[in-house]
Design an enzyme around this catalytic site. Structure first.
Site, PDB file in Angstrom:
ATOM      1  N   ASP A   1      13.989  14.415 -25.662  1.00 55.43           N
ATOM      2  CA  ASP A   1      14.510  14.764 -24.337  1.00 55.43           C
ATOM      3  C   ASP A   1      13.681  14.029 -23.289  1.00 55.43           C
ATOM      4  OD1 ASP A   1      15.292  15.789 -21.944  1.00 55.43           O
ATOM      5  OD2 ASP A   1      15.206  17.894 -22.555  1.00 55.43           O
TER       6      ASP A   1
ATOM      7  N   ASP B   1      33.275 -29.424 -19.586  1.00 57.75           N
ATOM      8  CA  ASP B   1      33.185 -29.601 -18.128  1.00 57.75           C
ATOM      9  C   ASP B   1      34.047 -30.790 -17.747  1.00 57.75           C
ATOM     10  OD1 ASP B   1      32.457 -29.864 -15.416  1.00 57.75           O
ATOM     11  OD2 ASP B   1      30.508 -28.927 -15.848  1.00 57.75           O
TER      12      ASP B   1
ATOM     13  N   HIS C   1      10.673  16.099 -16.392  1.00 59.18           N
ATOM     14  CA  HIS C   1       9.500  16.664 -17.050  1.00 59.18           C
ATOM     15  C   HIS C   1       8.251  15.796 -16.941  1.00 59.18           C
ATOM     16  CE1 HIS C   1      12.363  19.516 -18.501  1.00 59.18           C
ATOM     17  NE2 HIS C   1      13.061  18.575 -19.097  1.00 59.18           N
TER      18      HIS C   1
HETATM   19  C1  LIG Z   1      21.568  16.711 -21.583  1.00 59.84           C
HETATM   20  C2  LIG Z   1      21.820  17.744 -22.595  1.00 59.84           C
HETATM   21  C3  LIG Z   1      20.726  18.706 -23.033  1.00 59.84           C
HETATM   22  C4  LIG Z   1      19.573  18.821 -22.209  1.00 59.84           C
HETATM   23  C5  LIG Z   1      18.906  20.137 -22.098  1.00 59.84           C
HETATM   24  C6  LIG Z   1      18.552  20.399 -20.726  1.00 59.84           C
HETATM   25  C7  LIG Z   1      17.747  19.317 -20.115  1.00 59.84           C
HETATM   26  C8  LIG Z   1      16.290  19.688 -20.068  1.00 59.84           C
HETATM   27  O1  LIG Z   1      15.529  18.491 -19.952  1.00 59.84           O
HETATM   28  C9  LIG Z   1      16.127  20.606 -18.884  1.00 59.84           C
HETATM   29  C10 LIG Z   1      15.040  21.577 -19.045  1.00 59.84           C
HETATM   30  O2  LIG Z   1      14.387  21.693 -20.039  1.00 59.84           O
HETATM   31  S1  LIG Z   1      14.768  22.581 -17.687  1.00 59.84           S
HETATM   32  C11 LIG Z   1      13.439  23.607 -18.151  1.00 59.84           C
HETATM   33  C12 LIG Z   1      13.849  24.929 -18.721  1.00 59.84           C
HETATM   34  N1  LIG Z   1      14.667  25.727 -17.855  1.00 59.84           N
HETATM   35  C13 LIG Z   1      14.173  26.304 -16.741  1.00 59.84           C
HETATM   36  O3  LIG Z   1      13.027  26.159 -16.390  1.00 59.84           O
HETATM   37  C14 LIG Z   1      15.154  27.132 -15.945  1.00 59.84           C
HETATM   38  C15 LIG Z   1      14.496  28.376 -15.491  1.00 59.84           C
HETATM   39  N2  LIG Z   1      15.482  29.236 -14.814  1.00 59.84           N
HETATM   40  C16 LIG Z   1      15.682  29.206 -13.500  1.00 59.84           C
HETATM   41  O4  LIG Z   1      15.002  28.501 -12.768  1.00 59.84           O
HETATM   42  C17 LIG Z   1      16.744  30.114 -12.930  1.00 59.84           C
HETATM   43  O5  LIG Z   1      17.074  31.094 -13.895  1.00 59.84           O
HETATM   44  C18 LIG Z   1      18.049  29.372 -12.561  1.00 59.84           C
HETATM   45  C19 LIG Z   1      17.768  28.294 -11.503  1.00 59.84           C
HETATM   46  C20 LIG Z   1      18.646  28.716 -13.815  1.00 59.84           C
HETATM   47  C21 LIG Z   1      19.060  30.366 -12.000  1.00 59.84           C
HETATM   48  O6  LIG Z   1      18.472  31.009 -10.941  1.00 59.84           O
HETATM   49  P1  LIG Z   1      19.327  31.498  -9.686  1.00 59.84           P
HETATM   50  O7  LIG Z   1      20.170  30.386  -9.181  1.00 59.84           O
HETATM   51  O8  LIG Z   1      18.393  32.173  -8.745  1.00 59.84           O
HETATM   52  O9  LIG Z   1      20.299  32.516 -10.339  1.00 59.84           O
HETATM   53  P2  LIG Z   1      20.255  34.101 -10.262  1.00 59.84           P
HETATM   54  O10 LIG Z   1      20.554  34.516  -8.867  1.00 59.84           O
HETATM   55  O11 LIG Z   1      19.039  34.615 -10.933  1.00 59.84           O
HETATM   56  O12 LIG Z   1      21.503  34.459 -11.175  1.00 59.84           O
HETATM   57  C22 LIG Z   1      22.811  34.036 -10.814  1.00 59.84           C
HETATM   58  C23 LIG Z   1      23.684  34.148 -12.008  1.00 59.84           C
HETATM   59  O13 LIG Z   1      23.275  33.183 -12.983  1.00 59.84           O
HETATM   60  C24 LIG Z   1      22.884  33.817 -14.192  1.00 59.84           C
HETATM   61  N3  LIG Z   1      21.707  33.131 -14.680  1.00 59.84           N
HETATM   62  C25 LIG Z   1      20.479  33.138 -14.119  1.00 59.84           C
HETATM   63  N4  LIG Z   1      19.639  32.395 -14.848  1.00 59.84           N
HETATM   64  C26 LIG Z   1      20.345  31.918 -15.896  1.00 59.84           C
HETATM   65  C27 LIG Z   1      20.009  31.131 -17.001  1.00 59.84           C
HETATM   66  N5  LIG Z   1      18.780  30.680 -17.197  1.00 59.84           N
HETATM   67  N6  LIG Z   1      20.977  30.835 -17.899  1.00 59.84           N
HETATM   68  C28 LIG Z   1      22.233  31.315 -17.753  1.00 59.84           C
HETATM   69  N7  LIG Z   1      22.605  32.095 -16.697  1.00 59.84           N
HETATM   70  C29 LIG Z   1      21.660  32.384 -15.792  1.00 59.84           C
HETATM   71  C30 LIG Z   1      22.589  35.254 -13.820  1.00 59.84           C
HETATM   72  O14 LIG Z   1      22.773  36.136 -14.917  1.00 59.84           O
HETATM   73  C31 LIG Z   1      23.590  35.468 -12.716  1.00 59.84           C
HETATM   74  O15 LIG Z   1      24.860  35.697 -13.274  1.00 59.84           O
HETATM   75  P3  LIG Z   1      25.530  37.157 -13.230  1.00 59.84           P
HETATM   76  O16 LIG Z   1      25.414  37.603 -11.840  1.00 59.84           O
HETATM   77  O17 LIG Z   1      26.924  36.940 -13.698  1.00 59.84           O
HETATM   78  O18 LIG Z   1      24.695  37.974 -14.174  1.00 59.84           O
END
Ligand SMILES: CCCCCCC[C@@H](O)CC(=O)SCCNC(=O)CCNC(=O)[C@H](O)C(C)(C)COP(=O)(O)OP(=O)(O)OC[C@H]1O[C@@H](n2cnc3c(N)ncnc32)[C@H](O)[C@@H]1OP(=O)(O)O
Length: 722
Positions: free
Chosen positions: A491, A13, A496
């Site tokens: 996770d 200082d 959750h």
């Molecule tokens: C960090 C790194 C790693 C971490 C891991 C992840 C973190 C975790 O903490 C998170 C979790 O655990 S979340 C809990 C588990 N998951 C869920 O509860 C999701 C449940 N699913 C939904 O709500 C809807 O399907 C939803 C909302 C997913 C979709 O619903 P909508 O928007 O209504 O879609 P929809 O009109 O039904 O379909 C549109 C197109 O999307 C496809 N699709 C739908 N659901 C899907 C899904 N679950 N996965 C993949 N694709 C999906 C449909 O097929 C459709 O496509 P296309 O017309 O081409 O067929």
């Protein structure tokens, strides 16, 4: 604080006032005295920071080295901008910016030689945001950040870290500026712990900018909008009007990214240029040539550029405690039949549930490197839903292990209501052998409509179940605290557990982790169709179609066809299907006649024995003495089951008494040769010897050309049949 932790301190200082006038030894002496009285070691130095080499020399003369440098000298000469004189400007720059440069430049070669150094620059929120009356000070303070960023880059390979802090603190300089209550509360004592940690040899951060006040600490980072390419081709120039017309997109932070380095930021720009070039290549077929290329900017520079992103292999160590915690998290109970097998480390056959493999893989998926490498996405965990999941086991999971996992983003789909990012992982044991692979499809709500492809080419397909009534059904009740328990397996997404966070995602209450009910259903199928033997559980795929709330009852319907168990899962309380398109591939107990006939002669026909071969292989691998005493007996040869055939290639026809094991695409690699002793054969034949236990105890040995006869069938049940 440094003194109290055993550091030998040079207190520098000049002893001027806060405006940089005057000089005295008092200020430095006071601190030195304080340190010494507390039992520490310190010396004073009264040089100007512009004489940085003298300060560093003081350290070298007294202590022989310089490990840590905290650039903290500062003065203020506040004036509104037009009234700032040359002197006001120069003095402030000289103390803050030039002073930090001079001391750091003197210390750097010493640290380089030592291959260790920790440097702190002291910046300010005035530099980051500006502050009325502080043009000189703001400029110097943000200059320090630039200095720090470059020193951190150049210091990296010598283990010299350089970080910047922006403290708000009650000191001589802020007296009369900070309100009195904040002045008292924001003690410098709260800044010191951050500085000490950043200077610790275990702290890996470098090139960071940290804000702190009153015991609160946080880190800053850069955020850039996804931006928009305003040219259609390299020949085209951009007018101010085009910039004006795209202003909304240029400034739209709903699609942004966080570049962590100049290279990353440049890569984004180069990517935009390349996208422009490739859009130009196909533009001749486009009828809409008048539509500016920026109409779907994020398709070109945003999520799609995530495809191919890889995360550095990450190491994950688990022990029996992680295995048990996971089993509890997916509802295994000590009251279940075979529950102890997954809950008690000393139980016979203790092992992880097959679905436990998501835990080591998840550590990579959670790695910030994945998400920060996706331009245009700052993923909001309340909108990140697990969409689909696939796991495939190549070897039984050990009850404890250190695994290394690679991850690659293989696909990003535009589903309108969201984007689906699919990533593959592969986890290897310490010998580099693959244990399992996983595929994660993550549904990022609200990130769709970026102009990406909709149809998947990389995702493991879902399967429709047979149209008949289910072969079996089971009801499972999830606990109200299921998510609270499951999250301890890694996770920690607040979605959750935290009601207000879940509300941000549009959920009335926290939802259950997808992988939690994935594990619950996996366990039900393991029980029903694999006799709770994890070595018979090969692969599992499903889609998370609807969220599940902790406490809800789940009904799993199952259909078995060959070695595949199809399933769906319904929330009993709502009647809504939460898992669709699901299946588990299992290793059947029976060896079909057709599969047995693949082995060319009776003498070569032997036993498919899940688990036993595995145990033997391990035993031999662990004990090189055994390798030449043991000859082949056991054959995994369920050729009808593709997944198994892909994992093991074991062929007695390769030579008498020889067993070869191999992995997919590896070709066939010789591995082990096993032998049994005759007397033990008799015991085996009469059922007095349990092969698995006997082998593990070292009793079971076989020699000669062994043909396992019908007699052994009952013995090896339920594992295998001839
Ligand atoms: C960090 C790194 C790693 C971490 C891991 C992840 C973190 C975790 O903490 C998170 C979790 O655990 S979340 C809990 C588990 N998951 C869920 O509860 C999701 C449940 N699913 C939904 O709500 C809807 O399907 C939803 C909302 C997913 C979709 O619903 P909508 O928007 O209504 O879609 P929809 O009109 O039904 O379909 C549109 C197109 O999307 C496809 N699709 C739908 N659901 C899907 C899904 N679950 N996965 C993949 N694709 C999906 C449909 O097929 C459709 O496509 P296309 O017309 O081409 O067929």
């Amino acid at each position: 604080m440094f003194g109290s932790r055993g550091a030998k301190v040079v207190v520098n200082d000049l002893g001027g006032d806060t405006k940089g006038q005057g000089q005295s030894s008092r200020a430095a002496d006071k601190v030195v005295e304080e340190i010494r009285q507390a039992g520490g070691i310190a010396v004073a130095n009264y040089d100007s920071v512009e004489d940085g080499d003298k300060i560093v020399q003081t350290a070298l003369d007294n202590f022989g080295r310089v490990d840590i440098l905290v650039n903290n000298a500062g003065i203020l000469r506040d004036k509104s901008f037009p009234r700032t004189s040359d002197t006001d400007w120069d003095l402030v720059q000289r103390v803050h910016l030039r002073g930090s440069f001079m001391v750091t430049r003197a210390a750097f070669p010493v640290m380089k030689k030592q291959k260790f150094g920790r440097i702190i620059m002291t910046a300010s929120t005035s530099g980051i945001f500006g502050n009325f009356g502080q043009a000189n000070y703001s400029a110097a303070k943000l200059g320090l950040l630039g200095l720090s960023n470059t020193v951190s880059i150049e210091g990296q390979k010598y283990n010299i870290h350089c970080n910047t802090i922006a403290p708000v603190s009650g000191t001589r300089m802020t007296e009369g500026i900070l309100p009195p209550d904040l002045f008292d509360e924001f003690k410098p004592e709260f800044v010191a712990p951050l500085v000490l940690w950043l200077c610790h040899e275990d702290c890996e951060d470098t090139g960071g900018l940290f804000l702190t006040a009153g015991g609160w600490y946080g880190k800053f980072r850069w955020e850039c909008t996804n931006g928009v390419m305003c040219r259609k081709s390299r020949e085209e120039m951009v007018t101010p009007e085009v910039v004006r017309d795209h202003w909304d997109m240029i400034t739209d932070f709903s699609h942004s990214y966080n570049p962590e380095s100049g290279q990353e930021a440049t890569a984004h720009l180069v990517g935009a240029l390349q996208e422009m070039d490739s859009a130009g290549d196909t533009s001749s077929e486009n009828t809409s040539a008048s539509v500016p290329p920026s109409a779907s900017p994020s398709a070109t520079t945003g999520p799609m550029s995530a495809v191919g992103v890889k995360v550095q292999p990450k190491t994950f160590t688990y022990t029996f405690k992680d295995v048990i915690l996971y089993a509890l998290g997916v509802g295994v109970s000590t009251k279940d039949e075979n529950g102890l097998q997954f809950l008690y480390e000393n139980s016979e056959g203790f092992s992880p549930l097959p679905t436990f493999c998501v835990v080591p893989a998840q550590a990579v998926m959670m790695d910030g490197a994945l998400w920060s490498s996706i331009p245009g996405w700052s993923v909001d965990l309340s909108k990140l839903l697990h969409g689909e999941m696939y796991i495939e086991l190549m070897k039984p999971l050990p009850s404890s292990a250190t695994l290394s996992t690679d991850m690659e983003v293989v696909e990003v789909l535009d589903k309108g209501s969201g984007a689906v990012l699919t990533a593959d992982t592969i986890s290897r044991n310490e010998s580099g052998e693959p244990l399992f692979r996983t595929q994660w499809s993550l549904f990022v709500v609200g990130e769709g409509n970026f102009g990406g492809p909709r149809k998947s080419t990389k995702t493991v397909p879902l399967m429709d179940h047979p149209s008949r009534a289910p072969d079996a059904s089971e009801e499972v009740v999830t606990g109200v605290d299921q998510a609270a328990l499951y999250r301890l397996s890694g996770d920690l997404n607040p979605l959750h557990i935290d009601p207000s966070f879940a509300a941000m995602g549009g959920f009335a209450q926290p939802i259950l982790h997808g992988l939690c009910f994935y594990g619950i259903i996996g366990r039900a199928i393991l029980k029903h169709y694999c006799g709770s033997d994890p070595t018979r559980f090969k692969a599992m795929k499903t889609r998370f179609a609807r969220p599940v709330i902790p406490g809800q009852r789940l009904v799993v319907d199952m259909w078995k066809e060959g070695s595949r168990v199809y399933f769906t899962c319904t929330v009993k309380d709502t009647g809504k299907v939460c898992l669709t398109g699901g299946y588990v591939d299992i290793i059947n107990q029976e060896l079909s006649t057709a599969a047995a006939d693949d082995v060319s002669s009776t003498a070569e026909r032997t036993v498919a024995c899940a688990g036993l071969f595995e145990e033997m292989t391990k035993k031999v691998a662990d004990n090189s003495d055994l390798a030449d005493k043991v000859k082949a007996v056991f054959l995994w040869n369920i050729n009808k089951n593709k997944s198994l055939a892909a994992q093991w290639t074991v062929d007695l026809r390769k030579g008498p008494g020889k067993v070869y094991t191999g992995l997919p695409n590896d070709g066939v690699k010789p591995s082990v040769t096993l032998t049994l002793e005759d007397e033990d054969m008799v015991a085996l034949g009469t059922g007095k010897l349990n092969p698995q236990k006997a082998f593990m105890s070292g009793k079971l040995k076989v020699s000669g050309n062994v043909m396992l006869t019908q007699k052994l069938q009952h013995l090896l049940k339920p594992q295998a049949k001839i």
